[in-house]
Design an enzyme around this catalytic site. Structure first.
Site, PDB file in Angstrom:
ATOM      1  N   GLY A 125      28.410  82.989  79.785  1.00  0.00           N
ATOM      2  CA  GLY A 125      29.489  82.393  80.538  1.00  0.00           C
ATOM      3  C   GLY A 125      28.971  81.744  81.796  1.00  0.00           C
TER       4      GLY A 125
ATOM      5  N   LEU B 136      29.275  82.902  84.879  1.00  0.00           N
ATOM      6  CA  LEU B 136      28.729  83.869  85.817  1.00  0.00           C
ATOM      7  C   LEU B 136      27.753  84.843  85.177  1.00  0.00           C
ATOM      8  CD1 LEU B 136      31.953  84.795  87.841  1.00  0.00           C
ATOM      9  CD2 LEU B 136      30.186  83.140  88.442  1.00  0.00           C
ATOM     10  N   ARG B 137      27.923  85.119  83.882  1.00  0.00           N
ATOM     11  CA  ARG B 137      27.104  86.162  83.268  1.00  0.00           C
ATOM     12  C   ARG B 137      26.544  85.684  81.935  1.00  0.00           C
ATOM     13  NH1 ARG B 137      30.354  91.696  83.215  1.00  0.00           N
ATOM     14  NH2 ARG B 137      31.997  90.390  82.331  1.00  0.00           N
TER      15      ARG B 137
ATOM     16  N   LYS C  85      26.055  92.633  79.212  1.00  0.00           N
ATOM     17  CA  LYS C  85      26.238  91.458  80.042  1.00  0.00           C
ATOM     18  C   LYS C  85      25.498  91.644  81.353  1.00  0.00           C
ATOM     19  CE  LYS C  85      30.825  90.578  78.086  1.00  0.00           C
ATOM     20  NZ  LYS C  85      32.267  90.375  78.351  1.00  0.00           N
TER      21      LYS C  85
ATOM     22  N   ASP D 288      42.377  84.853  84.068  1.00  0.00           N
ATOM     23  CA  ASP D 288      41.194  84.801  83.203  1.00  0.00           C
ATOM     24  C   ASP D 288      41.332  85.792  82.042  1.00  0.00           C
ATOM     25  OD1 ASP D 288      37.622  84.563  83.940  1.00  0.00           O
ATOM     26  OD2 ASP D 288      38.909  83.494  82.537  1.00  0.00           O
TER      27      ASP D 288
ATOM     28  N   HIS E 228      52.390  77.862  86.687  1.00  0.00           N
ATOM     29  CA  HIS E 228      52.909  78.774  85.674  1.00  0.00           C
ATOM     30  C   HIS E 228      54.319  78.382  85.261  1.00  0.00           C
ATOM     31  CE1 HIS E 228      53.859  82.408  83.459  1.00  0.00           C
ATOM     32  NE2 HIS E 228      54.922  82.606  84.261  1.00  0.00           N
TER      33      HIS E 228
ATOM     34  N   CYS F 249      57.508  79.915  83.195  1.00  0.00           N
ATOM     35  CA  CYS F 249      58.050  81.164  82.664  1.00  0.00           C
ATOM     36  C   CYS F 249      58.502  80.963  81.232  1.00  0.00           C
ATOM     37  CB  CYS F 249      59.209  81.662  83.515  1.00  0.00           C
ATOM     38  SG  CYS F 249      58.725  82.181  85.175  1.00  0.00           S
TER      39      CYS F 249
END
Length: 1544
Positions: A1317, A1319-1320, A1344, A1463, A1507, A1509
């Site tokens: 990913g 970040l990792r 990870k 996320d 967002h 609803c």
């Protein structure tokens, strides 16, 4: 100085012990082929690679390596290819396991001398000298041990070691039999290093991480845990010392056996005890073991001297084989092992008649050493195991000659072996034959036991000079010490004339027989009980044989000879005159402070009660001397405790005797004890200040009978006595007790003589009453019955006036008359000549002085100095002495005129104070007034130091006050009065207000007078408010303390009052002079008749009994002692502690039974598993047979092909996988052939099974895989997981990390970056082995790690352990999302059926590179992402997607706009890697709670704006709330999040 000693110890170890290092590379045989083709660096025969050598002969280059031909010709050896150098590893190991124990260790070469090792263990490590060596051999690898065998081995080994002071030798490793020894030490031993004495002899090259132990005199931490894949071993933390044997090899076992055997032989040559000539016995204990154990056992039993072997049957392998062969020797005597049968002992823990394991080990040791019975007894004596000696030696069919056990008895006494003394006494040892002068002196001069030279200090105090070092204490010295400790009139047997004469006579003869040679001992060997038969023995120095007859004092003593009862004479040197018995041995044990020995000896012999009081007195006096000598407080308290123990024994025996027979118990109190200086038990108890004994009901009843004498009065006794004194004819009307009622009351010899002379047998026979009359010879056993119906009138007068209560009343009336006359004398004018009243006073006081002189000379001590010391030891005697002395001074001044007469009158006035105060002693006789006088006495003694402090304060103020107010005072004695006068009265409230301000009303005042008011205020505050109140509080405290004990103290002092008037003449002063004249005439008459010294001195109050009556009294006392111990034993059996101990033993037995049942259950389960596997094999074989028959029955190849294809037809793919199945996306595996991942199946077989086309082949290979051991492939890691613990509240919990990481082995499956990913980075791994249930073996996981750029970015915040900090926050982030999802699933309505969840994440530490990662379960299926951390989201198309997007909205509202979970991604309802956005989180700071994906306020604002609803938001009641403008949360909001963040 300490540094010098420390450096010398270090240098001694460095100079003595060495290590071994290989100096020449010789490839091992298995590495020659690889050596030639340079495939990998080869290993040397020492176990090391090329680069691990310290090259001394050749260089490390390949060209210098020897060729294979040379290798084959040269064989590696320790002597030729290793070099010794100073050891570099010794010190202390600090084990880091849960026990936190310390152990000493040293690295030694394999050829180290055994003498140096023993010196190291005794001098440097300060281990106690061994009395037994238990060398334990067995299996080196872990093996199961049956429960009964394990318990017998553990308890027996440790009990045998601790009870005998043995050392235990093992391999010292944390596996095999050494591990069981460590568990035994933990279960039954102690944690003290000096008491464990478990020595591990371990090869240096096989120890895991032995490099950590390198260092000189260091403390090294050591973790006794090793990798399961490692071939090295760890040290066992329960061992106290380690000898790490180095032969230069690495990873090779058994190099230590030679050095261990050499050390065992050297220890076997050491003396077991300084007084025992036998060596230290060695016994080999065998538990399980391999083939090498059998040869080792044969080496032990065939050595000289042989080493017995103790085998635990049922432990397995070699032990069971040896047990089987040992049993066969009984049937086959031609067996080779038959000659060693006595050296091998088999212990069967399953046998019901088998004894305890420790006794069996020790008895096998004695039996296997082939020593004589005397040597076996000495060995058992050194062990202090009387039970073993009783079972093995005494019942072994031995014949003990007369006198052969005396040396053993002497050793047992010196070594303080109480059990052996009892054993020898029970087997016929006679103290009268055993004890001699030389043996007693050897006992008193022994250096063993808790002596601390205390006896020598006492001898110095007695002799009042310093005695030289090495001085041998004689029995005469001991007698003087006894007299010094007991004090008073006590005379020891060792200091009497007849013993001194015998002692000097024996010593003189022994010196003559020794031909003038000077020896270190006091007596030659011919003076002992059994002299050696040699021509050097002089006939005059005969052996000292003692008889059991008690020594009786002879009537006639003439010129050094004594006449016995038969008329024959015996010289002073005759040993029959001096008889030693248990009393002498008992006194020795008391003076040597051997309490247990003294308690045992107290039970033997006669006169138990008086011996208890003697011991109480000796211990109390020794405690006083120790305190005066400034010895340590522990010794003083110990002696006081011993004194109280024997005092309680005396009280208990008296109480038991009083309950059985009151009169016999009273006789025990006052019967004369000839062996104890003719003292009585009551006298000794009073001398010992044994208040509970004197205040006992039996003693008080006897004192009451002594006080009232033969007067039989119950009511109005005082009136009748006074009336009879004033009117003597009234005496004939009083009632008197009969002789039978007074049989237990002691009477003086004078009273008995008066009864014999005045009794009239003729009249007595008429009435039929009898009294017993003693003959004039004290040695006679007969008593003459004298009958008397009623007392003759002369005897009535004698009995009345000689009764103590009558004497008291008569003397009191006379004393009151004297005080009246003395008061009249000092109150009226003194004339030139004394008046009649004054003459009466003078006569009274002078006659009183004569009576006091008579008391001094008639006291029991022999020496005048001792008489005066005893007499002045009484307070009232001192007061009387001062009163008489002051009166005589006043009388001398009175005869002069003028000022001298005035001084004489003033002296009279002061002297009368003493005589009035003397009346307090008369009031002390009264039961009620006596209590208060006791309290006053105690208060006066306790207030001394307070009064001294008050006097200091008074003087400090009085001197300064007088000096300030009167600066011009002339010298005079009146200054002392002025200093003290007014300050003293100020303490009682007199403030002198007119003199406070000296300058008031214009009076002239001295300079500094203004300070007087201030000083007086301070003085009155400190003296009046503090010191006076402290004094009152002290007196109040003393009062309440004495209130409960004053009655007992009065009872104790009552003896003194009664004895005082018992010994007084019946006529009071001044008529007492007539009694003095009578006593003088009687003494002259007795001396003229030549009466014995005993009869002349027998005026003391004692009960004289004949031999038969004394025998009955001693038998009664013995019965009371037996009954006391029986009652004490019953109390112990009925006590709560004994019940708890019995319950614990029963529970332990039940635990053993339950353990056996559990073992049987496990055995049945294992049998069922074996049966199940066998049934499975039968099923496979049957299936194979069916397949074979099917193939044979096919008629053509087409049918065979169809049959074959029928078994291989694939089935439809299913998405439902079993929990134990694993699907690897990158490997094409047919779903129908996916095998089950067994825990014991290697992954290579797991994957290989998928390629098999026939199910029969697959099943056979799977079953075969269960039986093949394998080493898991992959990399070893540690996994740490979060644990949830319930908190105090019912609905709250706390999440914490597991206390330690669990090990696992992971094998990488892929290296592609498809899982990475932003970040990792991620990678799939396969778990091939796991500890516990931390991971599932055979399952696929995802690990990870953060990208390097992320780590570099956050290193500015987390300066150390950046990956660890990031991983922890990432795990915390996912756990917070888990908690929120859990709450969400609970509060969502029923019309939202889906319940998503987040995966569990654990922390992973890689051992190889030290990296920190996270690990989670691999998800199978379509991986999707529903929104990201910037607030963007997908358009939902199903209920699951709506639910997950609504969850993000719900977290924002639920946390009061503080948190937001974004996320969201995963497979179906299983989610992972969320981002928890926190509004107040600070980016790039150490306050970050969650992971680095947190974008803070920006992400929340984007979510609010973007967002939309959905229906799930409406069902949750969230519709319309997203349009609220974002604002940071206020203080106090976010209370709903407390359960989430609080638990983290």
């Amino acid at each position: 100085m300490l540094c010098v000693v420390f450096q010398s110890q270090r240098s001694w170890i460095d100079d003595t012990f060495c290590k071994r290092e290989c100096i020449k590379f010789i490839p091992a045989c298995g590495d020659i082929h690889r050596f030639e083709f340079f495939l990998s660096p080869p290993r040397c025969c020492c176990g090391r690679r090329v680069g691990e050598h310290t090259w001394l002969e050749t260089g490390p280059f390949m060209s210098h390596w020897p060729v294979p031909q040379a290798v084959q010709e040269e064989r590696w050896s320790v002597e030729c290819h290793t070099q010794a150098s100073a050891t570099d590893a010794y010190g202390t190991i600090d084990f880091q396991d849960s026990l936190l124990l310390h152990s000493c260790y040293v690295r030694v070469a394999v050829d180290t001398k055994a003498e140096a090792l023993l010196q190291l263990m005794l001098r440097e490590w300060q281990m106690e000298r061994p009395k037994l060596l238990l060398t334990v051999h067995g299996g080196a690898e872990n093996f199961p041990l049956p429960l009964k065998v394990r318990q017998a081995f553990s308890k027996g080994l440790i009990t045998a070691a601790q009870s005998t002071g043995a050392w235990i030798f093992t391999d010292g490793i944390n596996t095999g039999v050494s591990l069981y020894v460590g568990e035994a030490v933990k279960a039954y031993g102690t944690n003290g290093r000096r008491k464990r004495n478990a020595v591990g002899v371990t090869p240096w090259g096989v120890i895991d991480n032995h490099g950590d132990l390198i260092g000189r005199d260091v403390l090294r931490p050591y973790q006794p845990l090793r990798s399961p894949l490692s071939k090295t071993v760890c040290l066992n933390s329960l061992h106290s010392h380690f000898l790490l044997v180095d032969d230069g090899t690495l990873g090779k076992h058994a190099c230590q056996l030679g050095l261990r055997r050499k050390l065992e032989r050297h220890i076997q040559l050491q003396k077991i005890h300084p007084r025992v000539n036998q060596g230290v016995p060695v016994v080999c204990v065998v538990v399980e073991g391999g083939p090498d154990i059998v040869s080792m056992v044969l080496d032990y039993v065939s050595s000289v001297p042989p080493v017995p072997v103790f085998v635990f049957e049922g432990s397995g392998r070699s032990a069971d084989l040896l047990a089987f062969l040992h049993k066969q020797t009984a049937m086959d005597r031609c067996n080779y092992l038959y000659i060693y049968k006595t050296q091998i002992t088999i212990f069967d823990s399953e046998s019901e008649d088998q004894q305890e394991a420790d006794c069996a080990i020790l008895m096998a040791t004695l039996k296997g050493t082939k020593s004589s019975p005397a040597e076996q007894l000495g060995t058992a004596l050194a062990w202090d195991r009387a039970d073993v000696a009783n079972k093995h030696i005494q019942v072994y069919g031995q014949y003990w000659q007369v006198g052969s056990l005396e040396q053993a008895m002497l050793d047992a006494l010196i070594m303080d072996r109480v059990g052996f003394v009892k054993l020898l006494i029970d087997n016929g040892m006679s103290m009268n034959r055993f004890l001699t002068v030389s043996r007693l002196e050897e006992l008193y001069n022994t250096q063993q036991g808790p002596t601390d030279n205390f006896l020598h200090h006492l001898v110095e105090d007695v002799k009042q000079n310093h005695i030289p070092k090495g001085y041998r204490v004689s029995l005469i010295d001991v007698g003087q010490v006894i007299e010094y400790l007991i004090g008073g009139a006590y005379r020891s047997t060792y200091t009497r004339k007849h013993f001194r004469a015998y002692y000097n006579h024996l010593h003189a003869h022994c010196m003559v027989s020794d031909h003038g040679r000077i020896s270190g001992r006091l007596f030659c060997s011919s003076c002992t009980l059994h002299p050696p038969q040699s021509p050097n023995n002089s006939p005059s120095c005969k052996p000292v044989f003692h008889t059991a007859q008690p020594y009786k004092r002879k009537v006639c003593e003439r010129s050094g000879t004594r006449t016995n009862r038969s008329g024959t004479t015996s010289k002073l040197g005759d040993s029959s005159l001096v008889v030693f018995n248990f009393n002498d041995l008992f006194v020795w044990a008391v003076l040597q402070r051997r309490q247990q020995m003294a308690l045992f000896l107290w039970q033997h012999g006669e006169e138990a009660m008086v011996r208890a009081t003697v011991a109480c007195k000796l211990y109390r006096a020794m405690a006083h001397e120790a305190k005066q000598s400034n010895m340590d407080d522990t010794t003083v308290e110990q002696l006081k405790t011993y004194s109280l123990d024997f005092g309680q024994l005396a009280v208990d025996v008296l109480d038991n005797a009083f309950r059985q027979n009151e009169r016999m118990a009273m006789k025990l109190l006052t019967s004369e004890m000839e062996a104890w200086s003719h003292f009585t038990c009551l006298q000794m108890a009073v001398s010992s200040r044994l208040r509970p004994f004197v205040s006992h009901s039996c003693t008080q009843m006897l004192l009451t009978d002594l006080w009232t004498g033969r007067l039989n009065m119950r009511k109005n006794s005082w009136f009748k006595i006074i009336l009879s004194i004033l009117m003597p004819p009234a005496i004939l009307l009083l009632d008197f007790k009969s002789q039978a009622d007074m049989s237990h009351v002691p009477q003086s010899q004078e009273a008995l003589q008066f009864i014999w002379d005045t009794g009239r047998p003729e009249a007595a026979q008429e009435e039929g009453h009898t009294v017993t009359k003693r003959t004039s010879d004290p040695e006679a056993d007969t008593v003459i019955p004298v009958t008397t119906p009623c007392l003759f009138w002369t005897r009535r007068l004698y009995e009345f006036y000689n009764t103590p209560v009558v004497k008291f009343m008569f003397h009191t009336m006379s004393y009151l008359a004297f005080l009246m006359l003395f008061s009249y004398t000092v109150l009226v004018k003194m004339e030139d000549r004394p008046s009649t009243q004054e003459w009466l006073v003078i006569v009274y006081i002078v006659s009183t002085a004569v009576e006091k002189i008579r008391e001094v000379f008639m006291s029991e001590p022999r020496k005048p100095s001792q008489k005066l010391k005893v007499w002045f030891g009484e307070y009232w005697n001192v007061s009387d002495f001062l009163a008489i002395l002051l009166f005589l001074v006043g009388l001398a001044l009175r005869w002069h005129s003028g000022s001298y007469r005035t001084a004489g009158r003033i002296t009279y006035c002061l002297d009368i104070i003493f005589w009035y105060v003397r009346m307090l002693d008369l009031l002390a006789v009264n039961q009620h007034a006596g209590h208060y006088l006791t309290m006053i006495t105690k208060m006066t003694s306790n207030m001394f130091y307070i009064v001294v402090m008050m006097a200091i304060v008074l003087l400090s103020f009085g001197v300064s006050r007088k000096a300030i107010l009167s600066p011009d005072e002339a010298p005079s004695w009146s200054l002392l009065r002025d200093v003290v006068n007014q300050p003293y009265w100020m303490m009682f409230g007199e403030g002198y207000p007119d003199e406070i301000d000296a300058c008031a009303e214009g009076k002239p005042c001295a300079p500094g007078a203004f300070l007087h008011p201030f000083l007086q205020a301070v003085y009155l505050f400190f003296q009046y408010l503090i010191m006076v109140n402290v004094l009152l509080a002290l007196l109040n405290n003393v009062y309440f303390k004495m209130k409960s004990t004053s009655k007992k103290l009065w009872m104790y002092n009552r003896y003194r009052y009664i004895m005082t008037y018992q010994e007084k003449p019946w006529l009071p002063p001044p008529l007492v002079s007539l009694s003095h004249v009578t006593l003088c005439v009687t003494a002259i008459y007795r001396k003229h008749r030549g009466l014995s010294e005993k009869e002349r001195d027998s005026c003391r109050l004692k009960l004289y009994l004949g031999r038969e009556e004394l025998k009955r009294l001693h038998e009664f006392e013995d019965r009371c002692v037996i009954a006391y111990f029986h009652k004490k034993k019953q109390d112990v059996l009925c006590s709560q502690i004994h019940r708890i101990r019995a319950t614990a033993e029963r529970a332990e037995e039940m635990g053993v039974v339950i353990g056996e049942v559990s073992e049987r259950v496990h055995f049945i389960q294992d049998s069922l598993q074996v049966l199940d596997s066998q049934l499975g094999q039968l099923q496979v074989l049957s299936a194979l047979a069916v397949d074979t028959l099917t193939l044979l029955s096919a008629s053509d190849s087409l049918q065979q092909k169809e049959a074959h294809l029928g078994h291989c037809r694939p089935i439809a793919h299913s998405h439902h996988h079993s929990p134990n199945s694993c699907t690897l996306p990158h490997i094409d595996i047919t779903p129908c052939h996916t095998p089950k991942a067994y825990h014991s199946t290697p992954p290579s077989l797991l994957w290989g099974l998928t390629s098999l086309s026939h199910p029969m082949e697959k099943n056979n290979l799977m079953r075969l895989a269960h039986t093949i051991p394998f080493t898991p492939a992959g990399e070893e890691v540690s996994v740490y997981s979060l644990e949830e613990v319930e908190a105090a509240g019912a609905e709250s919990s706390i999440i914490s990390w597991s206390p330690r990481g669990l090990s696992a082995v992971l094998q990488p499956l892929s290296s592609e970056g498809c899982l990475d990913g932003a970040l990792r980075r991620a990678m799939r791994v396969l778990c091939t082995w796991a500890e516990g249930d931390i991971l599932s073996v055979g399952c696929v996981y995802v690990v990870k790690a953060f990208q390097p750029k992320v780590i570099r970015t956050w290193q500015r915040v987390f300066h150390s352990d950046t990956p660890l900090q990031l991983c922890l926050r990432e795990i915390q982030q996912q756990r917070a999302a888990q908690k929120l999802m859990h709450v969400f699933n609970q509060v969502k309505p029923e019309n939202v059926p889906l319940s998503p969840r987040f995966l569990d994440v654990s922390l992973l530490h890689c051992h190889s590179d030290g990296k920190w990662l996270t690990i989670e379960r691999n998800m199978l299926g379509d991986f999707r992402k529903y929104n990201n951390n910037t607030g963007e989201e997908i358009t939902p198309c199903c209920g699951m997607e709506e639910t997950l997007l609504a969850f993000s909205h719900w977290t924002y509202q639920y946390s009061c706009r503080e948190l937001l979970v974004l996320d969201i991604q995963g497979v179906g309802s299983e989610l992972t890697d969320p981002s928890v956005i926190r509004a107040d989180d600070k980016s790039l700071t150490g306050d970050m709670v969650f992971g680095p994906a947190n974008l803070g306020d920006t992400a929340i604002q984007n979510f609010v704006l973007k967002h939309t609803c959905n229906s799930c938001c409406k069902n949750l009641g969230l519709s319309g709330k997203r349009k609220e403008l974002f604002r940071p949360p206020l203080q106090g909001e976010g209370l709903a999040l407390c359960g989430v963040l609080g638990s983290l």
